[in-house]
Design a protein around this motif. Structure first.
Motif, PDB file in Angstrom:
ATOM      1  N   LEU A  73      48.202  47.031  36.115  1.00 46.51           N
ATOM      2  CA  LEU A  73      48.878  46.776  35.081  1.00 46.51           C
ATOM      3  C   LEU A  73      49.872  45.471  35.603  1.00 46.51           C
ATOM      4  O   LEU A  73      50.066  44.494  34.794  1.00 46.51           O
ATOM      5  CB  LEU A  73      49.613  47.621  34.254  1.00 46.51           C
ATOM      6  N   SER A  74      50.375  45.786  36.568  1.00 41.96           N
ATOM      7  CA  SER A  74      51.251  44.626  37.298  1.00 41.96           C
ATOM      8  C   SER A  74      50.486  43.416  37.462  1.00 41.96           C
ATOM      9  O   SER A  74      51.012  42.212  37.303  1.00 41.96           O
ATOM     10  CB  SER A  74      51.976  45.340  38.500  1.00 41.96           C
ATOM     11  N   LEU A  75      49.544  43.560  38.133  1.00 40.48           N
ATOM     12  CA  LEU A  75      48.859  42.516  38.662  1.00 40.48           C
ATOM     13  C   LEU A  75      48.202  41.676  37.621  1.00 40.48           C
ATOM     14  O   LEU A  75      48.267  40.271  37.317  1.00 40.48           O
ATOM     15  CB  LEU A  75      47.448  42.920  39.592  1.00 40.48           C
ATOM     16  N   PHE A  76      47.643  42.245  36.273  1.00 45.26           N
ATOM     17  CA  PHE A  76      47.289  41.611  35.239  1.00 45.26           C
ATOM     18  C   PHE A  76      48.285  41.042  34.494  1.00 45.26           C
ATOM     19  O   PHE A  76      48.300  39.598  33.853  1.00 45.26           O
ATOM     20  CB  PHE A  76      46.613  42.421  34.208  1.00 45.26           C
ATOM     21  N   ARG A  77      49.624  41.576  34.011  1.00 47.15           N
ATOM     22  CA  ARG A  77      50.785  41.341  33.686  1.00 47.15           C
ATOM     23  C   ARG A  77      51.202  39.843  34.142  1.00 47.15           C
ATOM     24  O   ARG A  77      51.837  39.104  33.506  1.00 47.15           O
ATOM     25  CB  ARG A  77      51.854  42.171  33.677  1.00 47.15           C
ATOM     26  N   GLU A 101      40.304  34.122  33.991  1.00 48.82           N
ATOM     27  CA  GLU A 101      40.462  33.980  32.438  1.00 48.82           C
ATOM     28  C   GLU A 101      40.083  35.393  31.965  1.00 48.82           C
ATOM     29  O   GLU A 101      40.331  35.668  30.721  1.00 48.82           O
ATOM     30  CB  GLU A 101      39.467  33.155  31.850  1.00 48.82           C
ATOM     31  N   MET A 102      39.700  36.358  32.676  1.00 47.53           N
ATOM     32  CA  MET A 102      39.239  37.849  32.441  1.00 47.53           C
ATOM     33  C   MET A 102      40.600  38.716  31.939  1.00 47.53           C
ATOM     34  O   MET A 102      41.573  38.877  32.753  1.00 47.53           O
ATOM     35  CB  MET A 102      38.564  38.426  33.216  1.00 47.53           C
ATOM     36  N   THR A 103      40.646  39.232  30.910  1.00 49.33           N
ATOM     37  CA  THR A 103      41.768  40.476  30.464  1.00 49.33           C
ATOM     38  C   THR A 103      41.582  41.486  31.089  1.00 49.33           C
ATOM     39  O   THR A 103      40.582  41.846  31.393  1.00 49.33           O
ATOM     40  CB  THR A 103      41.840  40.262  28.894  1.00 49.33           C
ATOM     41  N   LEU A 104      42.551  42.300  30.774  1.00 46.83           N
ATOM     42  CA  LEU A 104      42.561  43.592  31.334  1.00 46.83           C
ATOM     43  C   LEU A 104      41.397  44.352  30.695  1.00 46.83           C
ATOM     44  O   LEU A 104      40.662  45.204  31.324  1.00 46.83           O
ATOM     45  CB  LEU A 104      43.599  44.531  31.204  1.00 46.83           C
ATOM     46  N   GLU A 105      41.371  44.247  29.457  1.00 47.54           N
ATOM     47  CA  GLU A 105      40.100  45.122  28.583  1.00 47.54           C
ATOM     48  C   GLU A 105      38.940  44.602  28.981  1.00 47.54           C
ATOM     49  O   GLU A 105      38.016  45.414  29.269  1.00 47.54           O
ATOM     50  CB  GLU A 105      40.399  44.687  27.016  1.00 47.54           C
ATOM     51  N   GLU A 106      38.676  43.302  29.196  1.00 52.12           N
ATOM     52  CA  GLU A 106      37.478  42.910  29.671  1.00 52.12           C
ATOM     53  C   GLU A 106      37.019  43.416  31.102  1.00 52.12           C
ATOM     54  O   GLU A 106      35.945  43.519  31.310  1.00 52.12           O
ATOM     55  CB  GLU A 106      37.476  41.427  29.825  1.00 52.12           C
ATOM     56  N   TYR A 107      38.114  43.645  32.073  1.00 58.98           N
ATOM     57  CA  TYR A 107      37.863  43.986  33.203  1.00 58.98           C
ATOM     58  C   TYR A 107      37.523  45.694  33.088  1.00 58.98           C
ATOM     59  O   TYR A 107      36.446  45.771  33.923  1.00 58.98           O
ATOM     60  CB  TYR A 107      39.309  43.914  33.992  1.00 58.98           C
ATOM     61  N   LEU A 108      38.085  46.122  32.411  1.00 61.83           N
ATOM     62  CA  LEU A 108      37.532  47.709  32.204  1.00 61.83           C
ATOM     63  C   LEU A 108      36.207  47.702  31.783  1.00 61.83           C
ATOM     64  O   LEU A 108      35.401  48.485  31.847  1.00 61.83           O
ATOM     65  CB  LEU A 108      38.668  48.401  31.614  1.00 61.83           C
ATOM     66  N   ASP A 109      35.892  46.840  30.637  1.00 61.55           N
ATOM     67  CA  ASP A 109      34.560  46.930  29.983  1.00 61.55           C
ATOM     68  C   ASP A 109      33.419  46.463  31.183  1.00 61.55           C
ATOM     69  O   ASP A 109      32.368  47.237  31.220  1.00 61.55           O
ATOM     70  CB  ASP A 109      34.403  45.795  29.010  1.00 61.55           C
ATOM     71  N   ASN A 110      33.866  45.560  32.291  1.00 64.96           N
ATOM     72  CA  ASN A 110      32.887  45.120  33.134  1.00 64.96           C
ATOM     73  C   ASN A 110      32.502  46.465  34.054  1.00 64.96           C
ATOM     74  O   ASN A 110      31.358  46.139  34.503  1.00 64.96           O
ATOM     75  CB  ASN A 110      33.389  44.071  33.890  1.00 64.96           C
ATOM     76  N   SER A 176      47.572  49.749  24.654  1.00 68.17           N
ATOM     77  CA  SER A 176      47.093  50.833  23.602  1.00 68.17           C
ATOM     78  C   SER A 176      46.704  52.029  24.251  1.00 68.17           C
ATOM     79  O   SER A 176      46.447  52.156  25.388  1.00 68.17           O
ATOM     80  CB  SER A 176      45.952  50.333  22.909  1.00 68.17           C
ATOM     81  N   GLU A 177      46.781  53.094  23.474  1.00 63.23           N
ATOM     82  CA  GLU A 177      46.059  54.409  23.980  1.00 63.23           C
ATOM     83  C   GLU A 177      44.583  54.387  24.475  1.00 63.23           C
ATOM     84  O   GLU A 177      44.267  54.721  25.494  1.00 63.23           O
ATOM     85  CB  GLU A 177      46.032  55.597  22.659  1.00 63.23           C
ATOM     86  N   ASN A 178      43.966  53.482  23.916  1.00 63.18           N
ATOM     87  CA  ASN A 178      42.452  53.237  24.127  1.00 63.18           C
ATOM     88  C   ASN A 178      42.326  52.815  25.789  1.00 63.18           C
ATOM     89  O   ASN A 178      41.579  52.990  26.477  1.00 63.18           O
ATOM     90  CB  ASN A 178      41.871  52.358  23.248  1.00 63.18           C
ATOM     91  N   THR A 179      43.283  51.552  25.827  1.00 65.28           N
ATOM     92  CA  THR A 179      43.541  50.705  27.317  1.00 65.28           C
ATOM     93  C   THR A 179      43.759  51.796  28.103  1.00 65.28           C
ATOM     94  O   THR A 179      43.238  51.906  29.317  1.00 65.28           O
ATOM     95  CB  THR A 179      44.287  49.627  27.085  1.00 65.28           C
ATOM     96  N   LYS A 180      44.915  52.532  27.829  1.00 66.29           N
ATOM     97  CA  LYS A 180      45.474  53.779  28.838  1.00 66.29           C
ATOM     98  C   LYS A 180      44.240  54.765  29.169  1.00 66.29           C
ATOM     99  O   LYS A 180      44.078  55.141  30.363  1.00 66.29           O
ATOM    100  CB  LYS A 180      46.590  54.314  28.170  1.00 66.29           C
ATOM    101  N   SER A 181      43.397  55.114  28.233  1.00 67.56           N
ATOM    102  CA  SER A 181      42.364  56.133  28.412  1.00 67.56           C
ATOM    103  C   SER A 181      41.265  55.413  29.405  1.00 67.56           C
ATOM    104  O   SER A 181      41.024  56.139  30.275  1.00 67.56           O
ATOM    105  CB  SER A 181      41.857  56.500  27.063  1.00 67.56           C
ATOM    106  N   ARG A 182      41.042  54.327  29.266  1.00 67.22           N
ATOM    107  CA  ARG A 182      39.974  53.403  30.165  1.00 67.22           C
ATOM    108  C   ARG A 182      40.353  53.233  31.432  1.00 67.22           C
ATOM    109  O   ARG A 182      39.942  53.365  32.444  1.00 67.22           O
ATOM    110  CB  ARG A 182      39.447  52.064  29.555  1.00 67.22           C
ATOM    111  N   LEU A 183      41.630  53.198  31.650  1.00 69.84           N
ATOM    112  CA  LEU A 183      42.489  52.657  33.008  1.00 69.84           C
ATOM    113  C   LEU A 183      42.322  54.119  33.804  1.00 69.84           C
ATOM    114  O   LEU A 183      41.973  54.096  34.716  1.00 69.84           O
ATOM    115  CB  LEU A 183      43.948  52.371  32.952  1.00 69.84           C
ATOM    116  N   GLU A 184      42.807  55.277  33.058  1.00 70.20           N
ATOM    117  CA  GLU A 184      42.618  56.541  33.656  1.00 70.20           C
ATOM    118  C   GLU A 184      41.164  56.838  34.126  1.00 70.20           C
ATOM    119  O   GLU A 184      41.079  57.868  34.737  1.00 70.20           O
ATOM    120  CB  GLU A 184      43.097  57.563  32.767  1.00 70.20           C
ATOM    121  N   LYS A 185      40.335  56.601  33.389  1.00 63.75           N
ATOM    122  CA  LYS A 185      38.786  56.667  33.649  1.00 63.75           C
ATOM    123  C   LYS A 185      38.379  55.793  34.841  1.00 63.75           C
ATOM    124  O   LYS A 185      37.651  56.405  35.627  1.00 63.75           O
ATOM    125  CB  LYS A 185      38.022  56.394  32.274  1.00 63.75           C
TER     126      LYS A 185
END
Length: 241
Positions: A73-77, A101-110, A176-185
């Motif tokens: 989170l710190s690095l992307f922020r 240009e990759m967002t945190l959500e895109e990184y997790l999707d990747n 978001s809870e969704n992003t948090k859940s994916r980070l934990e995964k």
């Protein structure tokens, strides 16, 4: 940035991390009393993937680690995700570097790790221990200032003048809870391992033959040998056969 595996002999305390854990803040405080590597990392030492080679017998290393979820989170922020991804792959080959240009959500999707927190810690803690090292959990830094001061032999003013603790900006409540859940995964297993580690631990160096380790051969090549035109010609002939 200087690309080298050989540590500047003037450095008394090397502070290093995999990023996103307040390393710069700690370095600036220690640097008031002991010569450290550059807090802005212009010397290239702050996030080295393996311990550097140093002539100093009295060198002390402080390795700061923390929750990989919070570090991400710190690095992307702060938009450091691409820079850190590149640094975490020095002396290693990977087909994936996190695009700027990759967002945190895109990184997790990747679903590809581009930050290599776990490998970085393992290299310093287990595989390549070249120097006496204090492993410090970022979240408990202010609880172990006396241990830090004792380890680096800093004067009492280090404790007296150390800044007050501030709350971390990269909070889980901001996503978001969704992003948090994916980070934990994505980083949950390693996050649990970090949580179980001692908040502070001092480990001694262990001897090993550097040239028996492929990563050090590549690091020495990168730092010195590839600059020599004659050696580079011989190397290219050998690998082309």
């Amino acid at each position: 940035m200087r690309k080298t595996i050989f540590l500047d002999k003037e450095i008394e305390v090397l502070v290093v991390s995999a990023g996103g854990v307040g390393t710069t803040f700690l370095m600036k405080e220690i640097n008031k009393y002991k010569k450290t590597n550059c807090p802005d990392n212009t010397d290239g030492y702050k996030h080295l993937t393996i311990p550097p080679i140093s002539k100093r017998r009295d060198l002390k290393v402080i390795y700061v680690f923390g929750d990989p979820i919070m570090a991400t989170l710190s690095l992307f922020r702060r938009s450091y995700h691409q820079t850190q991804s590149i640094q975490m792959q020095r002396f290693y080959h990977s087909d994936f570097v996190i695009p700027m240009e990759m967002t945190l959500e895109e990184y997790l999707d990747n679903d590809k790790d581009g930050l290599f927190f776990e490998r970085h810690l393992k290299n310093w803690q287990e595989k390549y221990r070249l120097h006496p090292t204090l492993f410090l959990k970022y979240e408990t830094l202010f609880e172990h200032l006396e241990t830090i001061a004792s380890f680096i032999q800093a004067p009492n003013t280090f404790l007296v003048n150390f800044p007050e603790k501030k709350e971390r900006l990269s909070a889980l409540t901001e996503i978001s809870e969704n992003t948090k859940s994916r980070l934990e995964k994505f980083y949950g297993r390693f996050s649990k391992k970090i949580a179980q580690m001692p908040p502070v631990e001092i480990v001694d160096k262990k001897a090993f033959f550097i040239l028996s380790k492929k990563v050090y051969v590549l690091a020495i090549w990168d730092a010195f040998l590839k600059k020599n035109k004659f050696i580079r010609i011989i190397w290219n002939k050998l690998v082309s056969k």
